[in-house]
Scaffold this motif. Structure first.
Motif, short mmCIF file in Angstrom:
data_model
loop_
_atom_site.label_atom_id
_atom_site.label_comp_id
_atom_site.label_asym_id
_atom_site.label_seq_id
_atom_site.Cartn_x
_atom_site.Cartn_y
_atom_site.Cartn_z
N LEU A 269 72.42 33.58 -34.83
CA LEU A 269 73.28 34.62 -35.38
C LEU A 269 74.56 34.76 -34.55
O LEU A 269 74.54 34.63 -33.33
N GLY A 270 75.67 35.03 -35.25
CA GLY A 270 76.94 35.19 -34.55
C GLY A 270 76.94 36.42 -33.66
O GLY A 270 76.23 37.38 -33.91
N PRO A 271 77.72 36.41 -32.59
CA PRO A 271 78.67 35.34 -32.24
C PRO A 271 78.08 34.24 -31.36
O PRO A 271 78.81 33.38 -30.88
N ARG A 272 76.75 34.26 -31.17
CA ARG A 272 76.13 33.27 -30.27
C ARG A 272 75.76 32.00 -31.04
O ARG A 272 74.61 31.62 -31.15
N SER A 273 76.81 31.37 -31.59
CA SER A 273 76.61 30.14 -32.34
C SER A 273 77.83 29.25 -32.17
O SER A 273 78.84 29.68 -31.59
N TYR A 274 77.77 28.04 -32.71
CA TYR A 274 78.88 27.11 -32.55
C TYR A 274 80.15 27.64 -33.20
O TYR A 274 81.25 27.52 -32.64
N THR A 275 80.03 28.24 -34.37
CA THR A 275 81.21 28.75 -35.08
C THR A 275 81.51 30.21 -34.77
O THR A 275 82.51 30.74 -35.24
N ALA A 276 80.63 30.87 -34.00
CA ALA A 276 80.70 32.31 -33.74
C ALA A 276 80.37 33.12 -34.98
O ALA A 276 80.55 34.34 -35.01
N GLU A 277 79.89 32.45 -36.04
CA GLU A 277 79.38 33.11 -37.23
C GLU A 277 77.86 32.94 -37.26
O GLU A 277 77.28 32.28 -36.40
N ASP A 278 77.21 33.52 -38.26
CA ASP A 278 75.79 33.23 -38.46
C ASP A 278 75.64 31.78 -38.85
O ASP A 278 76.31 31.30 -39.79
N VAL A 279 74.80 31.06 -38.13
CA VAL A 279 74.57 29.64 -38.39
C VAL A 279 73.08 29.39 -38.55
O VAL A 279 72.27 29.89 -37.76
N VAL A 280 72.72 28.64 -39.58
CA VAL A 280 71.34 28.22 -39.79
C VAL A 280 71.32 26.71 -39.93
O VAL A 280 72.09 26.14 -40.72
N GLU A 281 70.47 26.06 -39.15
CA GLU A 281 70.33 24.60 -39.23
C GLU A 281 68.95 24.26 -39.77
O GLU A 281 67.94 24.75 -39.26
#
Length: 486
Positions: free
Chosen positions: A92-104
């Motif tokens: 969940l952002g901002p703790r991600s590569y894009t600083a957005e919510d990221v799901v892999e």
């Protein structure tokens, strides 16, 4: 033409700052190569909801409400049918590569599974990401500066461990921190000078010598940053080395020895190599493309004639030219003709740096080697190295000589710092020129307004490197070089 203008929204800004749009984007980030696992990345405000509509966590019938930085096992389901067995990682952002919510979503490899999962995400409202859009969002959201974003692309395309280390140093903020410090010093100078322009009567006299000294220190730092450009170019582009010489002097054997495997056919028959044989090697951390060419000689064989013409063309495009001669024959009239064909009859033709390689030295007595090449011939070559492709003798000297000819220090893994790329070097050059003009204005005692004009020009150029001053055209140029999924 790649364009990134559709990716940001300036409706809520003053036009100077870009903001990522609200789209949720998706792409396969593991490329097209076969592997055991493929990864589908989803980023944006609706990333969790998008994946939640197609993912069913194992052992749970409740609505999926994931925690950040957790791994979930389950299945991707489409219209009630299981598409694949997957692992899902939520950041969940901002703790991600894009600083957005990221799901892999980690699917089985092979391409089909990832493509089906990608299609499911698109059907749920996500948009296919443009090339470099994940990294662009990281930049727009303040997680990376522009120099760090470019380091991501350099890391992905790195051909050697030294190139990867250089990119990692840039990604860690080495270049960005240095440019930001330099820029802040320029800002401080502009602020101080502007204050004396507006409030000169209320302030102590401006220390002109002190300002000139500070500009000089900034110039030194810009020059040091610029000095890394050659290293950056060598690490990213590498060098092209062309081997020329008579047939059967050992060019193919040398290429095999340098590359470490039997790339070229080696026989006692002259003219075996009729086309250019290419091998990629790493020498001192620098990617090197070796080109073994057809032997240069007069021939009536049509196929060999084409090879000879290609040899001449490759010689003109090379970064380094290795003229190989056979030590057992010495310098011959045929070698002289080859040299004249390269440098021209008057010796004035444009040629890359040349190294004379005296090969097969194991076939002659050691004290004869230095006498094999006439002194009037040696002047055309930057270096002369004696080698034996069959015994490996002289290969270390050949490595060192090549690096010296292209001005490259030996770069071992772990010992490489950041280096600027061509775009950054061009901006640094403009900043340097502006600072030189500012210093000239100070020394010529021109009005203070002239000082600030040049300093502001330097600020603008420095801002292009880290992204503080950026145009759509610059971003378009930077992110057009990325692959989809990064």
């Amino acid at each position: 033409m790649y364009a990134v203008s559709h990716i940001w929204d300036t409706s809520n800004s003053d036009g100077d700052e870009y903001q990522a749009d609200g789209d949720t984007i998706v792409a396969i980030v593991t490329g097209g190569q076969q592997g055991a696992v493929s990864i589908v990345r989803v980023s944006g405000e609706e990333a969790v909801e998008t994946v939640g509509r197609i993912f069913v966590a194992a052992g749970s019938e409740k609505k999926w409400k994931p925690e950040s930085h957790r791994v979930y096992y389950g299945h991707v389901v489409d219209k009630g049918a299981i598409i694949d067995e997957v692992l899902v990682i939520v950041m969940l952002g901002p703790r991600s590569y894009t600083a957005e919510d990221v799901v892999e979503i980690h699917t089985h490899g092979g391409g089909i599974c990832a493509q089906r999962v990608l299609q499911c995400c698109l059907e749920q409202g996500a948009r296919l990401a443009s090339p470099g859009e994940f990294t662009l969002r990281a930049y727009l959201n303040g997680r990376l500066d522009l120099s760090q974003a470019e380091s991501v692309a350099s890391l992905v395309s790195a051909r050697t461990a030294a190139a990867a280390d250089c990119a990692l140093a840039g990604l860690s903020g080495g270049l960005g921190d240095e440019i930001t410090d330099i820029r802040n010093e320029c800002l401080s100078l502009v602020s101080e000078i502007d204050a004396h322009i507006d409030f000169d009567d209320d302030l102590p006299p401006l220390d002109c010598d002190g300002v000139s000294e500070r500009v000089g220190l900034v110039l030194d730092r810009v020059e040091r940053a610029l000095s890394t450009a050659k290293q950056g170019r060598l690490l990213s582009s590498g060098i092209q080395v062309v081997l020329v010489g008579q047939p059967n002097v050992g060019k193919s054997s040398l290429l095999n020895a340098l590359s470490g495997y039997e790339k070229a056919i080696v026989t006692d028959v002259a003219g075996t190599t009729r086309d250019i044989v290419e091998a990629d090697v790493v020498i001192g951390g620098i990617p090197v493309t070796l080109l073994d060419t057809a032997g240069l000689r007069d021939t009536k064989d049509k196929v060999e004639m084409i090879g000879v013409e290609r040899t001449r063309a490759a010689s003109q495009a090379a970064d380094v030219l290795l003229h190989v001669v056979d030590a057992s024959r010495g310098w011959t009239a045929e070698d002289e003709a080859i040299l004249k064909g390269v440098v021209g009859d008057d010796g004035q033709a444009f040629v890359p740096p040349m190294m004379l390689l005296v090969n097969k030295v194991d076939l002659v007595e050691e004290d004869r080697v230095d006498r094999l090449i006439p002194k009037d011939v040696r002047k055309y070559f930057s270096q002369t190295v004696s080698t034996s492709a069959s015994t490996g003798s002289g290969m270390a000297a050949l490595h060192d000589g090549l690096l010296e000819l292209v001005g490259a220090p030996t770069m071992s893994p772990g010992g490489v710092s950041w280096a600027v790329n061509d775009r950054q070097a061009e901006a640094l050059t403009r900043a340097y020129e502006s600072l030189v003009q500012a210093q000239d204005s100070i020394e010529s005692q021109l009005p203070l307004d002239f000082w600030t004009i040049d300093l502001r020009s330097a600020l603008l150029s420095l801002g292009e490197i880290c992204g503080a001053e950026v145009t759509e055209e610059v971003l378009d140029d930077v992110f057009s070089r990325f692959c989809i999924g990064k």
